[in-house]
Design a protein around this motif. Structure first.
Motif, PDB file in Angstrom:
ATOM      1  N   GLU A   1       0.830  -1.203   0.000  1.00  0.00           N
ATOM      2  CA  GLU A   1       0.000   0.000   0.000  1.00  0.00           C
ATOM      3  C   GLU A   1       0.865   1.253   0.000  1.00  0.00           C
ATOM      4  O   GLU A   1       2.086   1.181  -0.049  1.00  0.00           O
ATOM      5  N   LYS A   2       0.227   2.399   0.067  1.00  0.00           N
ATOM      6  CA  LYS A   2       0.944   3.669   0.103  1.00  0.00           C
ATOM      7  C   LYS A   2       1.861   3.693   1.320  1.00  0.00           C
ATOM      8  O   LYS A   2       1.506   3.192   2.386  1.00  0.00           O
TER       9      LYS A   2
ATOM     10  N   ASP B   1       0.399   4.993   4.695  1.00  0.00           N
ATOM     11  CA  ASP B   1      -0.629   4.074   5.182  1.00  0.00           C
ATOM     12  C   ASP B   1       0.011   2.811   5.755  1.00  0.00           C
ATOM     13  O   ASP B   1      -0.437   2.289   6.773  1.00  0.00           O
ATOM     14  N   ALA B   2       1.068   2.340   5.111  1.00  0.00           N
ATOM     15  CA  ALA B   2       1.777   1.149   5.594  1.00  0.00           C
ATOM     16  C   ALA B   2       2.445   1.428   6.940  1.00  0.00           C
ATOM     17  O   ALA B   2       2.427   0.585   7.844  1.00  0.00           O
TER      18      ALA B   2
ATOM     19  N   VAL C   1       1.477   3.669   9.201  1.00  0.00           N
ATOM     20  CA  VAL C   1       0.406   3.779  10.196  1.00  0.00           C
ATOM     21  C   VAL C   1      -0.089   2.387  10.602  1.00  0.00           C
ATOM     22  O   VAL C   1      -0.255   2.098  11.787  1.00  0.00           O
ATOM     23  N   ALA C   2      -0.293   1.511   9.623  1.00  0.00           N
ATOM     24  CA  ALA C   2      -0.758   0.151   9.916  1.00  0.00           C
ATOM     25  C   ALA C   2       0.269  -0.607  10.752  1.00  0.00           C
ATOM     26  O   ALA C   2      -0.091  -1.323  11.695  1.00  0.00           O
TER      27      ALA C   2
ATOM     28  N   TRP D   1       6.597  12.326   4.076  1.00  0.00           N
ATOM     29  CA  TRP D   1       6.020  11.167   4.748  1.00  0.00           C
ATOM     30  C   TRP D   1       5.905  11.363   6.253  1.00  0.00           C
ATOM     31  O   TRP D   1       4.918  10.975   6.858  1.00  0.00           O
TER      32      TRP D   1
ATOM     33  N   ARG E   1       2.990  13.732   7.140  1.00  0.00           N
ATOM     34  CA  ARG E   1       1.702  13.091   6.876  1.00  0.00           C
ATOM     35  C   ARG E   1       1.423  11.983   7.892  1.00  0.00           C
ATOM     36  O   ARG E   1       0.295  11.823   8.364  1.00  0.00           O
ATOM     37  N   ALA E   2       2.455  11.206   8.250  1.00  0.00           N
ATOM     38  CA  ALA E   2       2.276  10.138   9.241  1.00  0.00           C
ATOM     39  C   ALA E   2       1.960  10.718  10.608  1.00  0.00           C
ATOM     40  O   ALA E   2       1.102  10.208  11.332  1.00  0.00           O
TER      41      ALA E   2
ATOM     42  N   LYS F   1      -1.634  11.614  10.793  1.00  0.00           N
ATOM     43  CA  LYS F   1      -2.537  10.458  10.878  1.00  0.00           C
ATOM     44  C   LYS F   1      -2.437   9.736  12.219  1.00  0.00           C
ATOM     45  O   LYS F   1      -3.430   9.218  12.718  1.00  0.00           O
TER      46      LYS F   1
END
Length: 158
Positions: A98-99, A102-103, A105-106, A133, A136-137, A140
């Protein structure tokens, strides 16, 4: 029991990166989980602007950065894990489909991590406009995300 720090990197970690990571908490039992994206999703135009801002010519023969950019993600991940192991760290990792953000965060949520680190080369456009990055992380996750520049001890402004 060790705590996990999740590390998002766009290219294989260098010895200097491992030294910077292990120096963060020398007195604590820390394990690292490296997330390396299968694709960075970066625009070629933005990449060209970044390289020109660093006075790099993108087609320069023997360009180490260009060579690492072409490395297969699985090879880059293994190289990163090997570098951390040589530095005496415990590390696992994954190539993210994934992006990248997003990866990260997961992975932070999956490992119940309280700390995340992003390691990139300088990106003039993203760093200037705070769309990198790490920024943005951080938005989130709601927790601080350290942004280190690969191969140096410079900290990004996220």
């Amino acid at each position: 029991m060790s705590e996990t720090i999740v590390v998002l990197t766009e290219q294989p970690l260098l010895d200097a990166d491992a030294a910077n990571l292990t120096a963060l908490h020398p007195d604590r039992d820390v394990a690292y989980h490296v997330v390396l994206p299968g694709r960075t999703g970066r625009s070629l135009l933005v990449e060209l602007i970044d390289r020109l801002s660093l006075f790099e010519l993108p087609d320069r023969a023997g360009d180490e950065r260009a060579a690492t950019d072409r490395a297969r993600p699985e090879q880059a991940l293994q190289a990163s894990l090997d570098v951390l192991e040589r530095a005496g760290a415990t590390a696992t990792g994954e190539v993210a489909a994934e992006k990248p953000v997003d990866a990260l965060v997961a992975a932070v949520r999956a490992h119940d991590a309280h700390e995340a680190v992003v390691i990139t080369v300088p990106h003039a456009v993203e760093d200037t406009f705070h769309t990198d990055w790490a920024t943005r992380a951080q938005d989130k996750l709601g927790l601080p995300v350290l942004h280190l520049y690969s191969g140096s001890s410079f900290i990004g402004d996220s």
